[in-house]
Design a protein around this motif. Structure first.
Motif, PDB file in Angstrom:
ATOM      1  N   ALA A  75       0.835  -1.202   0.000  1.00  0.00           N
ATOM      2  CA  ALA A  75       0.000   0.000   0.000  1.00  0.00           C
ATOM      3  C   ALA A  75       0.866   1.247   0.000  1.00  0.00           C
ATOM      4  CB  ALA A  75      -0.916   0.001   1.217  1.00  0.00           C
ATOM      5  N   LYS A  76       0.540   2.183  -0.890  1.00  0.00           N
ATOM      6  CA  LYS A  76       1.165   3.503  -0.878  1.00  0.00           C
ATOM      7  C   LYS A  76       0.203   4.466  -0.198  1.00  0.00           C
ATOM      8  CE  LYS A  76       4.081   2.935  -4.959  1.00  0.00           C
ATOM      9  NZ  LYS A  76       4.466   3.489  -6.284  1.00  0.00           N
ATOM     10  N   LEU A  77       0.756   5.254   0.722  1.00  0.00           N
ATOM     11  CA  LEU A  77      -0.089   6.101   1.550  1.00  0.00           C
ATOM     12  C   LEU A  77       0.060   7.570   1.192  1.00  0.00           C
ATOM     13  CD1 LEU A  77       0.459   4.499   5.079  1.00  0.00           C
ATOM     14  CD2 LEU A  77      -1.140   3.834   3.289  1.00  0.00           C
ATOM     15  N   GLY A  78      -0.993   8.301   1.465  1.00  0.00           N
ATOM     16  CA  GLY A  78      -0.986   9.753   1.399  1.00  0.00           C
ATOM     17  C   GLY A  78      -1.699  10.267   2.625  1.00  0.00           C
ATOM     18  N   ASP A  79      -0.997  11.050   3.444  1.00  0.00           N
ATOM     19  CA  ASP A  79      -1.568  11.537   4.702  1.00  0.00           C
ATOM     20  C   ASP A  79      -2.077  10.369   5.545  1.00  0.00           C
ATOM     21  OD1 ASP A  79      -2.256  13.438   6.592  1.00  0.00           O
ATOM     22  OD2 ASP A  79      -4.259  13.754   5.752  1.00  0.00           O
ATOM     23  N   ASN A  80      -1.299   9.278   5.540  1.00  0.00           N
ATOM     24  CA  ASN A  80      -1.612   8.062   6.302  1.00  0.00           C
ATOM     25  C   ASN A  80      -2.942   7.428   5.902  1.00  0.00           C
ATOM     26  OD1 ASN A  80       0.781   8.006   7.671  1.00  0.00           O
ATOM     27  ND2 ASN A  80       0.000   9.027   9.500  1.00  0.00           N
ATOM     28  N   ARG A  81      -3.363   7.688   4.684  1.00  0.00           N
ATOM     29  CA  ARG A  81      -4.509   7.002   4.107  1.00  0.00           C
ATOM     30  C   ARG A  81      -4.044   6.268   2.861  1.00  0.00           C
ATOM     31  NH1 ARG A  81      -9.409  11.507   4.464  1.00  0.00           N
ATOM     32  NH2 ARG A  81      -9.315  11.795   6.743  1.00  0.00           N
ATOM     33  N   ILE A  82      -4.666   5.124   2.600  1.00  0.00           N
ATOM     34  CA  ILE A  82      -4.241   4.315   1.466  1.00  0.00           C
ATOM     35  C   ILE A  82      -4.616   5.011   0.168  1.00  0.00           C
ATOM     36  CG2 ILE A  82      -4.560   2.115   0.275  1.00  0.00           C
ATOM     37  CD1 ILE A  82      -5.023   0.835   3.011  1.00  0.00           C
ATOM     38  N   ALA A  83      -3.590   5.303  -0.639  1.00  0.00           N
ATOM     39  CA  ALA A  83      -3.814   5.936  -1.939  1.00  0.00           C
ATOM     40  C   ALA A  83      -3.956   4.874  -3.024  1.00  0.00           C
ATOM     41  CB  ALA A  83      -2.668   6.893  -2.266  1.00  0.00           C
ATOM     42  N   THR A  84      -3.000   3.976  -3.100  1.00  0.00           N
ATOM     43  CA  THR A  84      -3.056   2.863  -4.050  1.00  0.00           C
ATOM     44  C   THR A  84      -2.548   1.615  -3.355  1.00  0.00           C
ATOM     45  OG1 THR A  84      -0.809   3.262  -4.888  1.00  0.00           O
ATOM     46  CG2 THR A  84      -2.638   4.380  -6.020  1.00  0.00           C
ATOM     47  N   ARG A  85      -2.945   0.458  -3.856  1.00  0.00           N
ATOM     48  CA  ARG A  85      -2.449  -0.790  -3.295  1.00  0.00           C
ATOM     49  C   ARG A  85      -2.407  -1.838  -4.396  1.00  0.00           C
ATOM     50  NH1 ARG A  85      -7.707  -0.218  -2.284  1.00  0.00           N
ATOM     51  NH2 ARG A  85      -9.101  -1.995  -1.955  1.00  0.00           N
ATOM     52  N   SER A  86      -1.537  -2.795  -4.233  1.00  0.00           N
ATOM     53  CA  SER A  86      -1.376  -3.848  -5.229  1.00  0.00           C
ATOM     54  C   SER A  86      -1.026  -5.145  -4.517  1.00  0.00           C
ATOM     55  CB  SER A  86      -0.273  -3.484  -6.229  1.00  0.00           C
ATOM     56  OG  SER A  86       0.970  -3.312  -5.555  1.00  0.00           O
ATOM     57  N   VAL A  87      -1.226  -6.255  -5.209  1.00  0.00           N
ATOM     58  CA  VAL A  87      -0.898  -7.570  -4.670  1.00  0.00           C
ATOM     59  C   VAL A  87       0.480  -7.969  -5.171  1.00  0.00           C
ATOM     60  CG1 VAL A  87      -1.514 -10.011  -4.639  1.00  0.00           C
ATOM     61  CG2 VAL A  87      -3.300  -8.269  -4.484  1.00  0.00           C
ATOM     62  N   ALA A  88       1.368  -8.285  -4.246  1.00  0.00           N
ATOM     63  CA  ALA A  88       2.749  -8.595  -4.619  1.00  0.00           C
ATOM     64  C   ALA A  88       2.876  -9.973  -5.251  1.00  0.00           C
ATOM     65  CB  ALA A  88       3.653  -8.493  -3.389  1.00  0.00           C
ATOM     66  N   ILE A  89       2.155 -10.955  -4.714  1.00  0.00           N
ATOM     67  CA  ILE A  89       2.306 -12.337  -5.176  1.00  0.00           C
ATOM     68  C   ILE A  89       0.935 -12.914  -5.489  1.00  0.00           C
ATOM     69  CG2 ILE A  89       3.179 -14.634  -4.622  1.00  0.00           C
ATOM     70  CD1 ILE A  89       5.004 -13.310  -2.555  1.00  0.00           C
ATOM     71  N   LYS A  90       0.722 -13.305  -6.737  1.00  0.00           N
ATOM     72  CA  LYS A  90      -0.524 -13.973  -7.088  1.00  0.00           C
ATOM     73  C   LYS A  90      -0.508 -15.403  -6.564  1.00  0.00           C
ATOM     74  CE  LYS A  90      -1.931 -11.481 -11.262  1.00  0.00           C
ATOM     75  NZ  LYS A  90      -2.300 -11.642 -12.690  1.00  0.00           N
ATOM     76  N   SER A  91      -1.693 -15.908  -6.233  1.00  0.00           N
ATOM     77  CA  SER A  91      -1.791 -17.309  -5.829  1.00  0.00           C
ATOM     78  C   SER A  91      -1.430 -18.185  -7.025  1.00  0.00           C
ATOM     79  CB  SER A  91      -3.215 -17.634  -5.362  1.00  0.00           C
ATOM     80  OG  SER A  91      -3.564 -16.846  -4.246  1.00  0.00           O
ATOM     81  N   SER A  92      -0.631 -19.205  -6.775  1.00  0.00           N
ATOM     82  CA  SER A  92      -0.221 -20.081  -7.873  1.00  0.00           C
ATOM     83  C   SER A  92       0.078 -21.463  -7.334  1.00  0.00           C
ATOM     84  CB  SER A  92       1.016 -19.530  -8.581  1.00  0.00           C
ATOM     85  OG  SER A  92       2.116 -19.497  -7.707  1.00  0.00           O
ATOM     86  N   GLY A  93      -0.390 -22.456  -8.038  1.00  0.00           N
ATOM     87  CA  GLY A  93      -0.075 -23.826  -7.670  1.00  0.00           C
ATOM     88  C   GLY A  93      -0.828 -24.302  -6.441  1.00  0.00           C
ATOM     89  N   LEU A  94      -0.908 -25.616  -6.312  1.00  0.00           N
ATOM     90  CA  LEU A  94      -1.550 -26.244  -5.163  1.00  0.00           C
ATOM     91  C   LEU A  94      -0.585 -27.218  -4.507  1.00  0.00           C
ATOM     92  CD1 LEU A  94      -5.080 -27.119  -6.625  1.00  0.00           C
ATOM     93  CD2 LEU A  94      -4.476 -25.182  -5.165  1.00  0.00           C
ATOM     94  N   ASN A  95      -0.682 -27.318  -3.197  1.00  0.00           N
ATOM     95  CA  ASN A  95       0.067 -28.314  -2.441  1.00  0.00           C
ATOM     96  C   ASN A  95      -0.907 -29.344  -1.883  1.00  0.00           C
ATOM     97  OD1 ASN A  95       2.585 -27.076  -2.788  1.00  0.00           O
ATOM     98  ND2 ASN A  95       2.236 -25.708  -1.060  1.00  0.00           N
ATOM     99  N   ILE A  96      -0.492 -30.599  -1.895  1.00  0.00           N
ATOM    100  CA  ILE A  96      -1.338 -31.695  -1.419  1.00  0.00           C
ATOM    101  C   ILE A  96      -0.570 -32.506  -0.380  1.00  0.00           C
ATOM    102  CG2 ILE A  96      -2.658 -33.751  -2.054  1.00  0.00           C
ATOM    103  CD1 ILE A  96      -3.798 -31.337  -3.384  1.00  0.00           C
ATOM    104  N   LYS A  97      -1.248 -32.852   0.711  1.00  0.00           N
ATOM    105  CA  LYS A  97      -0.663 -33.751   1.711  1.00  0.00           C
ATOM    106  C   LYS A  97      -1.711 -34.778   2.117  1.00  0.00           C
ATOM    107  CE  LYS A  97       0.381 -32.370   6.004  1.00  0.00           C
ATOM    108  NZ  LYS A  97       1.163 -31.782   7.136  1.00  0.00           N
ATOM    109  N   VAL A  98      -1.295 -36.046   2.194  1.00  0.00           N
ATOM    110  CA  VAL A  98      -2.187 -37.134   2.595  1.00  0.00           C
ATOM    111  C   VAL A  98      -1.757 -37.622   3.976  1.00  0.00           C
ATOM    112  CG1 VAL A  98      -3.073 -39.427   2.038  1.00  0.00           C
ATOM    113  CG2 VAL A  98      -2.549 -37.805   0.196  1.00  0.00           C
ATOM    114  N   VAL A  99      -2.683 -37.545   4.922  1.00  0.00           N
ATOM    115  CA  VAL A  99      -2.399 -37.932   6.307  1.00  0.00           C
ATOM    116  C   VAL A  99      -3.250 -39.156   6.654  1.00  0.00           C
ATOM    117  CG1 VAL A  99      -2.416 -37.209   8.716  1.00  0.00           C
ATOM    118  CG2 VAL A  99      -1.926 -35.536   6.910  1.00  0.00           C
TER     119      VAL A  99
END
Length: 396
Positions: free
Chosen positions: A267-291
């Motif tokens: 988030a980029k701020l202006g006067d301590n209010r959010i001016a713009t924001r972006s997502v740094a890492i898109k969700s990608s791939g799946l992990n699977i575990k069998v217990v």
């Protein structure tokens, strides 16, 4: 009679003595409280990955403060005060050193880094816990105005994630941020210095600006869900099962994951209010575990024990992939299920890893096969035969 004149030579040494000064400081400002801004519409995925950045504020305006002391030397210093004395965690990410302070909420940490132009690196390493980052030193009486604009980062740290409040928000109290004046022994801060500017746990210091931070987060879990699946492996007479196993049966399942909102909001701020924001890492791939819920009988072949409530002498064998690709008889599957181990879905299935569009609903079918498998050196007893495994799936 001889008379002597005796001259006495005296060495007179003058030693320098240090005189302690009581330095009076003034100006500063009263303690303030700041709530980190966020939008309720902000969506970010948070799972079990430790030391992942959740939310980064590029520059919080901590305000200006005028400082003045009547003698010197004295220094302008910055430091942080942990919550309930919790020790910070040192962590390095992308070439920047961070000291991450646990907040009042389990699993969430917070760090401060300077973003002052002209300092290298920029941002600089995080503020220490009650250990001063000296900005500049003045030899004598002077007055100066300080500006502070730290970068604030919220982190996923070790520990189970704390509970959300009644509004569904993960509310927390963070470490306090301190701008102070520090003098050097034997000098001391005069009791005539104006009081009321905030706690001063740093020895020989006078707090000029004290900010206590609070905040809240709306976090989406990274864990996927799926409906319970019952797989019928068949009804066999012991002598009718080809040694050492029965026929393979389809045990595939479909995972349904939360919307792929990604993680690490900037988030980029202006006067301590959010001016713009972006997502740094898109969700990608799946992990699977069998217990497995029963004993592992042969980890190399993907075999677990029955639940012990009926038949004995057999286990259940699991393998990744379509039924048609599995070997018959004693053949070992190309991809036997490895239990209690997190694996990328593309390594066990035809699934292709990719970055998901923000907000995309992700549904994925995972191919798996199962069969009864004869256990060596165990007597056979007839009866119902069942076993249970738990599937855990989440975003990478």
């Amino acid at each position: 009679m001889y008379k002597y004149v005796i001259f006495l030579l005296a060495n007179i040494c003058c030693g320098a003595q240090a005189h302690a000064a009581a330095i009076t400081c003034s100006r500063g400002k009263a303690p303030t409280a700041m709530t980190l801004p966020y939008y309720e519409a902000d969506r970010t995925i948070v799972g079990g990955k430790i030391y992942s950045k959740i939310y980064t504020y590029n520059s919080i305006n901590a305000g200006s403060v005028t400082l003045m002391c009547n003698k010197g030397p004295w220094s302008v210093v910055y430091y942080a005060i942990p919550v309930n004395g919790k020790e910070p965690i040192r962590h390095s990410d992308d070439g920047i050193d961070y000291l991450i302070f646990p907040t009042s909420l389990s699993g969430i940490g917070m760090s401060f880094n300077d973003t002052i132009s002209g300092r290298d690196p920029n941002p600089t390493p995080s503020l220490n816990a009650i250990s001063p980052d000296v900005r500049r030193t003045y030899p004598g009486a002077t007055s100066t105005t300080e500006w502070s604009t730290p970068m604030v980062t919220l982190w996923r740290i070790p520990g189970s994630l704390g509970e959300a409040n009644s509004n569904g928000v993960l509310a927390f109290t963070g470490p306090s941020y301190v701008q102070a004046i520090m003098v050097y022994p034997p000098d001391t801060i005069s009791p005539d210095s104006r009081a009321g500017t905030g706690p001063a746990p740093l020895p020989n210091s006078w707090t000029a600006n004290y900010i206590s931070f609070t905040g809240g987060l709306n976090l989406y879990p990274a864990t996927c869900t799926f409906a319970n699946v019952s797989v019928y492996l068949g009804n066999y007479n012991h002598g009718a099962i080809p040694d050492p196993a029965s026929s393979w049966v389809d045990a595939s399942f479909t995972v349904r994951c939360p919307p792929a909102w990604g993680s690490g909001i900037k988030a980029k701020l202006g006067d301590n209010r959010i001016a713009t924001r972006s997502v740094a890492i898109k969700s990608s791939g799946l992990n699977i575990k069998v217990v497995p819920r029963t004993e592992i009988k042969d980890s190399s072949k993907g075999v677990i024990a029955l639940d012990g409530a009926g038949a004995k002498g057999y286990g259940v064998q699991l393998a990744w992939g379509d039924v048609s690709t599995q070997p018959r008889g004693t053949g070992i599957p190309a991809k036997p299920v490895v239990f209690n181990t997190t694996l990328a879905a593309e390594t066990i299935s035809s699934y292709q890893s990719r970055s998901y569009n923000l907000g995309e609903n992700v549904t994925q079918n995972i191919k798996m096969a199962a069969r009864f498998f004869r256990l060596n050196n165990e007597d056979v007893e007839l009866g119902p035969a069942s076993a249970v495994v738990e599937i855990i799936a989440n975003y990478d």
